[in-house]
Design a protein around this motif. Structure first.
Motif, PDB file in Angstrom:
ATOM      1  N   LYS A   6      -6.375 -11.569   0.556  1.00  8.54           N
ATOM      2  CA  LYS A   6      -6.873 -12.562  -0.398  1.00  8.54           C
ATOM      3  C   LYS A   6      -6.227 -12.382  -1.765  1.00  8.54           C
ATOM      4  O   LYS A   6      -5.890 -13.360  -2.439  1.00  8.54           O
ATOM      5  CB  LYS A   6      -8.391 -12.450  -0.514  1.00  8.54           C
ATOM      6  CG  LYS A   6      -9.155 -12.971   0.695  1.00  8.54           C
ATOM      7  CD  LYS A   6     -10.661 -12.841   0.489  1.00  8.54           C
ATOM      8  CE  LYS A   6     -11.433 -13.425   1.664  1.00  8.54           C
ATOM      9  NZ  LYS A   6     -12.905 -13.258   1.496  1.00  8.54           N
TER      10      LYS A   6
ATOM     11  N   ARG B 273       0.820  -1.209   0.000  1.00  2.00           N
ATOM     12  CA  ARG B 273       0.000   0.000   0.000  1.00  2.00           C
ATOM     13  C   ARG B 273       0.857   1.264   0.000  1.00  2.00           C
ATOM     14  O   ARG B 273       0.498   2.280  -0.598  1.00  2.00           O
ATOM     15  CB  ARG B 273      -0.925   0.014   1.217  1.00  2.00           C
ATOM     16  CG  ARG B 273      -2.110  -0.920   1.121  1.00  2.00           C
ATOM     17  CD  ARG B 273      -3.108  -0.613   2.211  1.00  2.00           C
ATOM     18  NE  ARG B 273      -4.286  -1.470   2.125  1.00  2.00           N
ATOM     19  CZ  ARG B 273      -5.382  -1.299   2.857  1.00  2.00           C
ATOM     20  NH1 ARG B 273      -5.443  -0.294   3.714  1.00  2.00           N
ATOM     21  NH2 ARG B 273      -6.410  -2.106   2.730  1.00  2.00           N
TER      22      ARG B 273
ATOM     23  N   ARG C 243      -6.959   1.122  -3.066  1.00  2.00           N
ATOM     24  CA  ARG C 243      -7.297   0.866  -1.664  1.00  2.00           C
ATOM     25  C   ARG C 243      -8.526  -0.026  -1.552  1.00  2.00           C
ATOM     26  O   ARG C 243      -9.513   0.153  -2.250  1.00  2.00           O
ATOM     27  CB  ARG C 243      -7.552   2.183  -0.933  1.00  2.00           C
ATOM     28  CG  ARG C 243      -6.304   3.064  -0.814  1.00  2.00           C
ATOM     29  CD  ARG C 243      -5.200   2.346  -0.043  1.00  2.00           C
ATOM     30  NE  ARG C 243      -3.978   3.130   0.015  1.00  2.00           N
ATOM     31  CZ  ARG C 243      -3.700   4.009   0.979  1.00  2.00           C
ATOM     32  NH1 ARG C 243      -4.581   4.223   1.941  1.00  2.00           N
ATOM     33  NH2 ARG C 243      -2.578   4.671   0.974  1.00  2.00           N
ATOM     34  N   SER C 244      -8.435  -1.013  -0.686  1.00  2.00           N
ATOM     35  CA  SER C 244      -9.559  -1.892  -0.379  1.00  2.00           C
ATOM     36  C   SER C 244      -9.387  -2.340   1.066  1.00  2.00           C
ATOM     37  O   SER C 244      -8.514  -1.848   1.780  1.00  2.00           O
ATOM     38  CB  SER C 244      -9.591  -3.090  -1.322  1.00  2.00           C
ATOM     39  OG  SER C 244      -8.380  -3.829  -1.230  1.00  2.00           O
ATOM     40  N   SER C 245     -10.202  -3.277   1.515  1.00  2.00           N
ATOM     41  CA  SER C 245     -10.060  -3.751   2.892  1.00  2.00           C
ATOM     42  C   SER C 245      -8.789  -4.584   3.038  1.00  2.00           C
ATOM     43  O   SER C 245      -8.262  -5.117   2.065  1.00  2.00           O
ATOM     44  CB  SER C 245     -11.271  -4.591   3.285  1.00  2.00           C
ATOM     45  OG  SER C 245     -11.277  -5.820   2.570  1.00  2.00           O
ATOM     46  N   VAL C 246      -8.322  -4.668   4.275  1.00  2.00           N
ATOM     47  CA  VAL C 246      -7.131  -5.480   4.547  1.00  2.00           C
ATOM     48  C   VAL C 246      -7.378  -6.931   4.149  1.00  2.00           C
ATOM     49  O   VAL C 246      -6.502  -7.590   3.561  1.00  2.00           O
ATOM     50  CB  VAL C 246      -6.740  -5.377   6.034  1.00  2.00           C
ATOM     51  CG1 VAL C 246      -5.634  -6.383   6.366  1.00  2.00           C
ATOM     52  CG2 VAL C 246      -6.285  -3.967   6.372  1.00  2.00           C
ATOM     53  N   LEU C 247      -8.564  -7.442   4.444  1.00  2.00           N
ATOM     54  CA  LEU C 247      -8.885  -8.826   4.098  1.00  2.00           C
ATOM     55  C   LEU C 247      -8.841  -9.035   2.583  1.00  2.00           C
ATOM     56  O   LEU C 247      -8.322 -10.056   2.108  1.00  2.00           O
ATOM     57  CB  LEU C 247     -10.261  -9.195   4.646  1.00  2.00           C
ATOM     58  CG  LEU C 247     -10.704 -10.651   4.426  1.00  2.00           C
ATOM     59  CD1 LEU C 247      -9.715 -11.604   5.079  1.00  2.00           C
ATOM     60  CD2 LEU C 247     -12.117 -10.871   4.984  1.00  2.00           C
ATOM     61  N   SER C 248      -9.352  -8.083   1.830  1.00  3.68           N
ATOM     62  CA  SER C 248      -9.308  -8.188   0.363  1.00  3.68           C
ATOM     63  C   SER C 248      -7.870  -8.176  -0.135  1.00  3.68           C
ATOM     64  O   SER C 248      -7.514  -8.919  -1.052  1.00  3.68           O
ATOM     65  CB  SER C 248     -10.096  -7.046  -0.271  1.00  3.68           C
ATOM     66  OG  SER C 248     -11.464  -7.133   0.061  1.00  3.68           O
ATOM     67  N   ASP C 249      -7.046  -7.327   0.479  1.00  4.28           N
ATOM     68  CA  ASP C 249      -5.632  -7.288   0.089  1.00  4.28           C
ATOM     69  C   ASP C 249      -4.941  -8.618   0.390  1.00  4.28           C
ATOM     70  O   ASP C 249      -4.130  -9.110  -0.414  1.00  4.28           O
ATOM     71  CB  ASP C 249      -4.919  -6.159   0.832  1.00  4.28           C
ATOM     72  CG  ASP C 249      -5.221  -4.794   0.230  1.00  4.28           C
ATOM     73  OD1 ASP C 249      -5.838  -4.758  -0.852  1.00  4.28           O
ATOM     74  OD2 ASP C 249      -4.832  -3.777   0.835  1.00  4.28           O
TER      75      ASP C 249
END
Length: 412
Positions: free
Chosen positions: A208, A73, A200-206
Motif C-alpha cells: 500500500k 526491505r 518493518r511492517s506487513s507485506v500488505l502495508s508495504d
C-alpha cells in the motif's frame, strides 16, 4: 581539481555493476531466439512453445509487487546476487536438458518458471543498484550507459543465438546465459551499494505504501498509463507485423530489416539521452514515445516498406531516449526506501499490457483484417503519450541545471 560531475565508470562499484549487467543482458538477449527454436524443434508444437513462454511470464507478473517489497526491505545487492544465482542454476539446467538430446518439456517449463519468478525479484533491484552506486549528478549518464548496452545486446544477442544454434545447438545459448549470471553474481559480491533501511511492517502495508508513492505523483501514474498503452501496441505490431511483411511488404528480408533498423534507432536514442539535457525531461520523453504511432499507422495503410522501416527506426529512437531519461527521473524523485516497490509497479503495468496485445491482435485481425488493429493501436499510443502533456506534473517536472525538481500531484 576533480571534475564536478565525474563519469560514473570512474566509480569502482558502478563499473563492476556495469560489466556484470552487460554480460547478463547479452546472455538474456540470446535466449528468446534459442528458446523458441529449441522447444519447437524438440516438440514440433506451437502449443508447447506457448506453455513454456507462459511459464516464464506468469510467475514474473504475479510476483513483481512482492519483488518490489523485498527489494526495498533488503539491500538490492543481496537480492540481485541471490536471484542471479537462481537464474544461473535454472538456465544451466535448461542447457543441460537440451544438450542431453532428449529434453523433457515439463522440466524445461519448471526451470523457466523458476527463472521467471527470480526475475520478478531481480527487476525491481536495477534502479536501487544504480542509485546506490552513482551520485545523483551521474544518474543520467549511468542510465544512458545501461540503455546503450541494452540496445546493443538487442542487436548482437540474436546473432549470438543464431551462431550458437547453427554451430553447437541451442543448449549452449542457455549455458552462456547461465555463465553470465554466475559472473554477474561474482561481481555483485565485490561491490558496495548504499541502502536506506525500511521500517518493518506487513507485506500488505508495504504494498500500500508503494502504491501510495505511485498515486501521489501525477507525472508518474499518468506516464505509466501511456507506457502501458505503448507496450500493448508493441505487442500488436510484433504479432501482426511478420505476416504483413511476408505477404505485402517484401517478405522476410524486409521484416528483418524492419527489426534491425528499430534496434539501431533504439541504440541511437540511448546515446542521445546521455548528452541531451532538456528542461522538461518527462514531457519531452513522452512526446518522443508518441512517435510509435507513425509505423503502426503507416503499416495499416500499406505504405511503402522503406517508409515504414524508416518510421520504425525513428520511433525506436524515441523509446531509446525515453528509457534512461525516465529511469533518471524516477530515481531522483522517488524516496530511496520505496524505489524498488515503485519500480515494480512500473514493470507490472508495462509487462501486463503485452499479453493483452498478443491475445487481442489476432482476434481483431481475423474479424476485421490486420489494418484495423494496427491503426487502432497507433492512434491509442499516440493519443495516450500526447495526452500526458496536459498533466500539470508532467509539464512541471523540470531539470534546471541538470538537477531534477521533484513535483507531485495529488496526495496519496
Amino acid at each position: 581539481m576533480p571534475h564536478p560531475h565525474p563519469h560514473p565508470l570512474r566509480s569502482r562499484s558502478f563499473r563492476l555493476l556495469f560489466v556484470g549487467r552487460s554480460l547478463s543482458m547479452l546472455g538474456d538477449a540470446a535466449i528468446p531466439a534459442a528458446l523458441t527454436l529449441a522447444v519447437y524443434l524438440a516438440t514440433g508444437s506451437t502449443g508447447a512453445l506457448a506453455l513454456v513462454l507462459g511459464c516464464a511470464m506468469v510467475p514474473k507478473l504475479l510476483l513483481l509487487p512482492l519483488g518490489g517489497v523485498v527489494g526495498d526491505r533488503f539491500n538490492a545487492r543481496t537480492v540481485a546476487l541471490t536471484t542471479d544465482l537462481v537464474r544461473c542454476a535454472s538456465q544451466l539446467f535448461v542447457g543441460a536438458e537440451l544438450l542431453s538430446g532428449a529434453p523433457a518439456l515439463w522440466q524445461i517449463a519448471v526451470a523457466e518458471a523458476i527463472g521467471g519468478a527470480a526475475g520478478a525479484f531481480a527487476m525491481p533491484t536495477v534502479s536501487p543498484l544504480i542509485r546506490g552506486t552513482v551520485p545523483e549528478s551521474g544518474l543520467l549518464r549511468a542510465n544512458s550507459l545501461m540503455a546503450v548496452v541494452s540496445s546493443a545486446t538487442r542487436i548482437g544477442g540474436p546473432a549470438v543465438a543464431g551462431a550458437l544454434v547453427l554451430t553447437a545447438g541451442p543448449g549452449w545459448a542457455f549455458v552462456l546465459d547461465g555463465a553470465s549470471f554466475a559472473v554477474s553474481a561474482a561481481l555483485l559480491s565485490a561491490i558496495d551499494v548504499r541502502h536506506v533501511p525500511v521500517a518493518r511492517s506487513s507485506v500488505l502495508s508495504d504494498l500500500k505504501e508503494g502504491w501510495g508513492e505511485v498515486r501521489g505523483r501525477d507525472w508518474y501514474w499518468t506516464s505509466l498509463i501511456a507506457h502501458s498503452v505503448w507496450n500493448g501496441a508493441a505487442a500488436v505490431l510484433m504479432t501482426l507485423g511478420p505476416a504483413l511483411f511476408l505477404h505485402h511488404l517484401g517478405g522476410r528480408g524486409m521484416w528483418l530489416a524492419f527489426l534491425q533498423t528499430g534496434a539501431v534507432g533504439l541504440l541511437l536514442g540511448s546515446l542521445l539521452a546521455g548528452r541531451a539535457r532538456p528542461r522538461r525531461p518527462v514531457l519531452i520523453a513522452n512526446l518522443g514515445l508518441a512517435l510509435y504511432a507513425l509505423p503502426l499507422c503507416l503499416l495499416a495503410v500499406h505504405a511503402p516498406a522503406l517508409v515504414a522501416i524508416a518510421a520504425y527506426g525513428v520511433s525506436q529512437a524515441g523509446l531509446g531516449y525515453l528509457n534512461p531519461v525516465w529511469e533518471t527521473a524516477v530515481q531522483s524523485a522517488v524516496p530511496a526506501h520505496a524505489l524498488a516497490r515503485v519500480t515494480s509497479y512500473d514493470w507490472l503495468l508495462s509487462l501486463g499490457a503485452m499479453p493483452l496485445g498478443y491475445a487481442l491482435a489476432p482476434l481483431a485481425a481475423s474479424a476485421w483484417g490486420a489494418e484495423l488493429p494496427l491503426a487502432a493501436a497507433g492512434m491509442a499510443v499516440g493519443a495516450a503519450c500526447l495526452a500526458t502533456a496536459a498533466v500539470p506534473g508532467v509539464r512541471r517536472f523540470a531539470a534546471p541545471g541538470g538537477k531534477v525538481t521533484r513535483t507531485t500531484g495529488a496526495p496519496a
